[in-house]
Design an enzyme around this catalytic site. Structure first.
Site, mmCIF file in Angstrom:
data_model
loop_
_atom_site.group_PDB
_atom_site.id
_atom_site.type_symbol
_atom_site.label_atom_id
_atom_site.label_comp_id
_atom_site.label_asym_id
_atom_site.label_seq_id
_atom_site.Cartn_x
_atom_site.Cartn_y
_atom_site.Cartn_z
ATOM 1 N N CYS A 110 -24.120 -29.103 5.039
ATOM 2 C CA CYS A 110 -24.843 -27.833 5.007
ATOM 3 C C CYS A 110 -23.923 -26.629 5.205
ATOM 4 O O CYS A 110 -24.364 -25.490 5.029
ATOM 5 C CB CYS A 110 -25.960 -27.841 6.041
ATOM 6 S SG CYS A 110 -27.170 -29.115 5.671
ATOM 7 N N HIS A 251 -27.971 -20.782 7.205
ATOM 8 C CA HIS A 251 -28.393 -21.996 6.512
ATOM 9 C C HIS A 251 -29.855 -22.253 6.889
ATOM 10 O O HIS A 251 -30.253 -22.025 8.037
ATOM 11 C CB HIS A 251 -27.506 -23.166 6.957
ATOM 12 C CG HIS A 251 -28.042 -24.495 6.556
ATOM 13 N ND1 HIS A 251 -28.319 -24.818 5.250
ATOM 14 C CD2 HIS A 251 -28.374 -25.586 7.299
ATOM 15 C CE1 HIS A 251 -28.796 -26.048 5.204
ATOM 16 N NE2 HIS A 251 -28.843 -26.538 6.420
ATOM 17 N N ASN A 281 -34.781 -27.595 2.927
ATOM 18 C CA ASN A 281 -33.338 -27.571 3.163
ATOM 19 C C ASN A 281 -32.632 -28.112 1.910
ATOM 20 O O ASN A 281 -32.668 -29.314 1.651
ATOM 21 C CB ASN A 281 -33.028 -28.436 4.393
ATOM 22 C CG ASN A 281 -31.547 -28.488 4.716
ATOM 23 O OD1 ASN A 281 -30.708 -28.012 3.952
ATOM 24 N ND2 ASN A 281 -31.210 -29.072 5.861
HETATM 25 O O1 UT7 Z 1 -29.222 -29.114 7.569
HETATM 26 C C1 UT7 Z 1 -28.841 -30.264 8.238
HETATM 27 C C2 UT7 Z 1 -29.155 -30.146 9.626
HETATM 28 N N1 UT7 Z 1 -30.472 -30.657 9.917
HETATM 29 C C3 UT7 Z 1 -31.204 -30.003 10.796
HETATM 30 O O2 UT7 Z 1 -30.826 -28.940 11.241
HETATM 31 C C4 UT7 Z 1 -32.495 -30.640 11.266
HETATM 32 C C5 UT7 Z 1 -32.581 -30.472 12.761
HETATM 33 N N2 UT7 Z 1 -33.767 -31.100 13.327
HETATM 34 C C6 UT7 Z 1 -35.032 -30.664 13.093
HETATM 35 O O3 UT7 Z 1 -35.238 -29.750 12.313
HETATM 36 C C7 UT7 Z 1 -36.152 -31.279 13.888
HETATM 37 O O4 UT7 Z 1 -35.601 -32.085 14.910
HETATM 38 C C8 UT7 Z 1 -37.116 -32.133 13.041
HETATM 39 C C9 UT7 Z 1 -37.936 -31.219 12.134
HETATM 40 C C10 UT7 Z 1 -36.331 -33.135 12.208
HETATM 41 C C11 UT7 Z 1 -38.098 -32.874 13.925
HETATM 42 O O5 UT7 Z 1 -38.801 -31.964 14.744
HETATM 43 P P1 UT7 Z 1 -38.919 -32.216 16.312
HETATM 44 O O6 UT7 Z 1 -39.734 -31.134 16.859
HETATM 45 O O7 UT7 Z 1 -37.502 -32.385 16.858
HETATM 46 O O8 UT7 Z 1 -39.728 -33.560 16.372
HETATM 47 P P2 UT7 Z 1 -39.303 -34.952 17.024
HETATM 48 O O9 UT7 Z 1 -38.231 -35.595 16.230
HETATM 49 O O10 UT7 Z 1 -39.101 -34.772 18.492
HETATM 50 O O11 UT7 Z 1 -40.637 -35.762 16.805
HETATM 51 C C12 UT7 Z 1 -41.846 -35.394 17.494
HETATM 52 C C13 UT7 Z 1 -42.938 -36.328 17.022
HETATM 53 C C14 UT7 Z 1 -42.540 -37.798 17.062
HETATM 54 O O12 UT7 Z 1 -43.684 -38.531 17.429
HETATM 55 P P3 UT7 Z 1 -43.836 -39.074 18.941
HETATM 56 O O13 UT7 Z 1 -42.660 -39.966 19.174
HETATM 57 O O14 UT7 Z 1 -43.838 -37.843 19.810
HETATM 58 O O15 UT7 Z 1 -45.132 -39.802 18.901
HETATM 59 C C15 UT7 Z 1 -42.215 -38.108 15.629
HETATM 60 O O16 UT7 Z 1 -42.424 -39.463 15.311
HETATM 61 O O17 UT7 Z 1 -43.253 -36.030 15.659
HETATM 62 C C16 UT7 Z 1 -43.207 -37.260 14.910
HETATM 63 N N3 UT7 Z 1 -42.825 -36.916 13.542
HETATM 64 C C17 UT7 Z 1 -43.713 -36.566 12.602
HETATM 65 N N4 UT7 Z 1 -45.053 -36.452 12.643
HETATM 66 C C18 UT7 Z 1 -45.666 -36.069 11.512
HETATM 67 C C19 UT7 Z 1 -41.593 -36.888 13.011
HETATM 68 N N5 UT7 Z 1 -41.652 -36.508 11.718
HETATM 69 C C20 UT7 Z 1 -42.972 -36.318 11.449
HETATM 70 C C21 UT7 Z 1 -43.674 -35.927 10.301
HETATM 71 N N6 UT7 Z 1 -45.013 -35.801 10.376
HETATM 72 N N7 UT7 Z 1 -43.056 -35.629 9.125
#
Ligand code: UT7
Length: 326
Positions: A110, A251, A281
């Site tokens: 990225c 980004h 992204n």
């Molecule tokens: O450009 C490259 C660099 N990449 C990035 O900068 C991405 C950085 N990370 C992020 O943007 C975020 O961490 C994510 C968008 C990937 C995830 O968001 P989050 O607020 O960190 O969520 P999380 O990973 O802590 O997940 C929270 C919950 C989990 O469920 P439980 O364990 O709390 O029951 C996940 O399983 O959300 C669940 N979850 C989803 N639920 C519905 C994860 N993905 C999804 C989804 N839909 N698509």
């Protein structure tokens, strides 16, 4: 040297949050609230990174008032090259007819656009070439696992290109840059197989190792911290404060990352471009896509001071300070 022209391209096909609801256990509400994304563009089968790059490159060269034969150097930032080799730069050079250009691909995930912009700038600054073409292009849909809800909602396909040229006294300038890498972050965001460590095999395919794997929270925290840190460092070195900026172009990985980083930097939200809603992204293409939207909206004009910032897999971190030239 200055940016003489910019152009972008996204494939026409849309992948909306509603479409993703049919593929994985997710909701439009979750995606919008956690990422800010509503839809992204994805290619049809058979369309590769060089095809997206070609559209953006030819448009940028035309807007610069040049022909492809004027380009002396080209660099393509991408993590989704058409194939392992030859480089996408070679394929693109041939497709656009840039017969006098040499060049190569640049792998910085990225941060590819900020790194490629810096590389192209040096090629013009040292006097080796009058005109350099910098392309950031990715077909992320080719390496995304559409069974993995934690990654498939995030990414889209797209391309951006700029033409760099020597600057006259009234033109803008690429003023400064600051980049760093931290290889200890490698496991947090990677595509584990397909390279020399794990060559493609039935086993690697069965284990779905040719797709993006991400520890989202680790990347999120690093991205917020480093976007702030590198932006602050580059501004301070140039005796500037966030108030001096006309525009901040980060980004686009997650709306919340951009908002948290810019809050920490105390940048007026009116100076921050966020267009992740429409593109997701797109890795190497997010910054040119955001700049393009800023120009179209009349938010970026000649003489404006612009700060670009990126954090990506590697980890790679980058920032470029620009006096906009047209
Ligand atoms: O450009 C490259 C660099 N990449 C990035 O900068 C991405 C950085 N990370 C992020 O943007 C975020 O961490 C994510 C968008 C990937 C995830 O968001 P989050 O607020 O960190 O969520 P999380 O990973 O802590 O997940 C929270 C919950 C989990 O469920 P439980 O364990 O709390 O029951 C996940 O399983 O959300 C669940 N979850 C989803 N639920 C519905 C994860 N993905 C999804 C989804 N839909 N698509």
């Amino acid at each position: 040297m200055t940016i003489r022209a910019l152009a972008t391209y996204v494939p026409p096909r849309l992948l909306t949050n509603a479409d993703l609801e049919k593929l994985v256990d997710t909701t439009d509400e979750w995606i919008l609230q956690r990422t800010g994304i509503r839809e992204r563009h994805v290619v049809d089968p058979g369309v590769a990174t060089s095809d997206l790059g070609k559209e953006a490159a030819l448009a940028a060269i035309g807007r610069a008032g040049l022909t492809p034969a004027d380009i002396g150097f080209l660099v393509v930032g991408t993590v989704t090259p058409d194939m392992m080799f030859p480089s996408t730069a070679c394929l693109l050079q041939h497709k656009i007819g840039a017969h006098h250009a040499w060049g190569f691909d640049l792998s910085a995930a990225c941060s590819a656009f900020t790194y490629a912009l810096t590389t192209g700038t040096q090629m013009v600054a040292c006097g080796a070439h009058d005109y350099a073409l910098v392309v950031g292009a990715d077909v992320m849909s080719s390496i995304i696992d559409y069974q993995d809800r934690s990654t498939c909602v995030l990414f889209g396909d797209g391309a951006g290109a700029v033409v760099l040229a020597p600057a006259g006294p009234d033109d803008g300038a690429i003023l400064d840059f600051e980049h760093e890498i931290d290889g200890s972050g490698g496991p947090a965001l990677c595509m584990p197989a397909g390279g020399s460590l794990r060559p493609p095999s039935h086993e690697t395919v069965e284990q779905r190792l040719h797709y993006v794997k991400q520890d989202g929270q680790t990347v999120f925290k690093f991205a917020v911290r480093k976007t702030e840190e590198i932006s602050r460092r580059l501004l301070e070195r140039n005796h500037l404060t966030p108030d001096d900026l006309s525009l901040f172009v980060s980004h686009q990985a997650n709306r919340r990352i951009i908002q948290s980083a810019t809050e920490r930097l105390a940048i007026d939200p009116a100076k921050v471009i966020i267009n992740i809603e429409r593109f997701g992204n797109t890795t190497a293409a997010t910054i040119p896509l955001a700049l393009n939207d800023a120009i179209a909206a009349g938010r970026l004009k000649k003489g404006d001071l612009v700060l670009l910032a990126s954090v990506g897999a590697g980890f790679t971190v980058g920032a470029v300070l620009i006096r906009w030239g047209y």
